[in-house]
Design a protein around this motif. Structure first.
Motif, short mmCIF file in Angstrom:
data_model
loop_
_atom_site.label_atom_id
_atom_site.label_comp_id
_atom_site.label_asym_id
_atom_site.label_seq_id
_atom_site.Cartn_x
_atom_site.Cartn_y
_atom_site.Cartn_z
N SER A 42 0.79 -1.34 -0.01
CA SER A 42 0.15 -0.23 -0.21
C SER A 42 0.97 1.26 0.46
CB SER A 42 -1.34 -0.05 0.97
OG SER A 42 -1.77 0.86 1.19
N GLY A 43 1.90 1.41 1.04
CA GLY A 43 2.85 2.53 1.09
C GLY A 43 3.73 2.12 -0.71
N ARG A 44 4.21 1.36 -1.54
CA ARG A 44 4.44 1.86 -2.66
C ARG A 44 3.34 2.05 -3.38
NH1 ARG A 44 6.93 -3.20 -0.88
NH2 ARG A 44 5.40 -4.37 -1.26
N ALA A 45 2.14 1.89 -2.97
CA ALA A 45 1.20 2.25 -4.33
C ALA A 45 1.38 3.56 -4.23
CB ALA A 45 0.09 1.84 -3.56
N VAL A 46 1.00 4.00 -2.51
CA VAL A 46 1.19 5.68 -2.95
C VAL A 46 2.36 6.49 -3.06
CG1 VAL A 46 1.09 7.20 -0.87
CG2 VAL A 46 -0.25 5.61 -0.08
N ASN A 47 3.45 5.67 -3.54
CA ASN A 47 4.74 6.13 -3.60
C ASN A 47 4.10 6.68 -5.03
OD1 ASN A 47 7.74 6.79 -3.07
ND2 ASN A 47 8.09 4.88 -4.54
N ALA A 48 3.99 5.76 -5.65
CA ALA A 48 3.50 5.39 -7.53
C ALA A 48 3.39 6.72 -7.96
CB ALA A 48 3.20 4.06 -7.78
N TYR A 49 2.86 7.72 -7.11
CA TYR A 49 2.52 8.79 -7.18
C TYR A 49 3.58 10.27 -7.38
CZ TYR A 49 -2.61 7.04 -7.46
OH TYR A 49 -4.21 7.01 -7.66
N GLN A 50 3.96 9.42 -6.99
CA GLN A 50 5.86 10.78 -6.90
C GLN A 50 5.26 11.94 -6.59
OE1 GLN A 50 7.79 10.25 -10.76
NE2 GLN A 50 7.21 7.75 -11.16
#
Length: 163
Positions: A42-50
């Protein structure tokens, strides 16, 4: 004293509000439930938004599923409906802005709304238009509940002596 037509109209609004409340509750419970099992993803998904530094994205990603589940449970129970709808509306505006931001910047990501999200595999295309339209629909549910928070089968009714 309400006339027959007025009473029917009031009853109709109560049922429409109840459907909106339960529908929005289901959205939050499903969205949070699908993410809560893998908070790192879930954290990586938020990070994907840059948008945020990685450490901040991890914290947001870890907290988000729990917030979604709490909102879903509050709405399901009919407790603090107007407040829950207001928080829901705020979150949905943020989600829509994030999706539009990714779209405008040409990012190739899954929104992560009902999945783990993140970068798309080769050959996959983002569905930003659908994601935004869906979230606008959810935002309309939240807005309706802000306008008409009284619903059937709600703890708020017991606490406020209504229904």
């Amino acid at each position: 004293m309400e006339t027959g037509q007025s009473a029917r109209t009031t009853t109709g609004w109560l049922w429409i509000s109840t459907a909106a409340r339960l529908g929005l509750a289901a959205v939050w419970l499903v969205a949070g439930g699908l993410k809560v099992g893998d908070l790192a993803e879930s954290g990586r998904a938020v990070n994907a938004y840059q948008i945020f530094p990685y450490e901040v994205a991890k914290v947001i990603g870890a907290a988000q599923p729990f917030l979604e589940i709490v909102l879903g449970l509050l709405l399901l129970a009919g407790l603090a409906v107007r407040l829950s709808a207001g928080i829901s509306a705020g979150l949905l505006v943020i989600f829509i802005a994030g999706i539009v931001s990714a779209w405008v910047r040409g990012l190739q990501i899954d929104c992560g709304c009902f999945s783990t999200g993140g970068q798309l595999s080769a050959g996959q295309s983002p569905q930003y238009g659908w994601d935004v339209a869906r979230d606008v629909g959810f935002l309309l549910l939240a807005g309706f509940l802000l306008w008409r928070p009284r619903t059937r089968y709600a703890i708020d009714n017991v606490l406020m002596g209504e229904e």
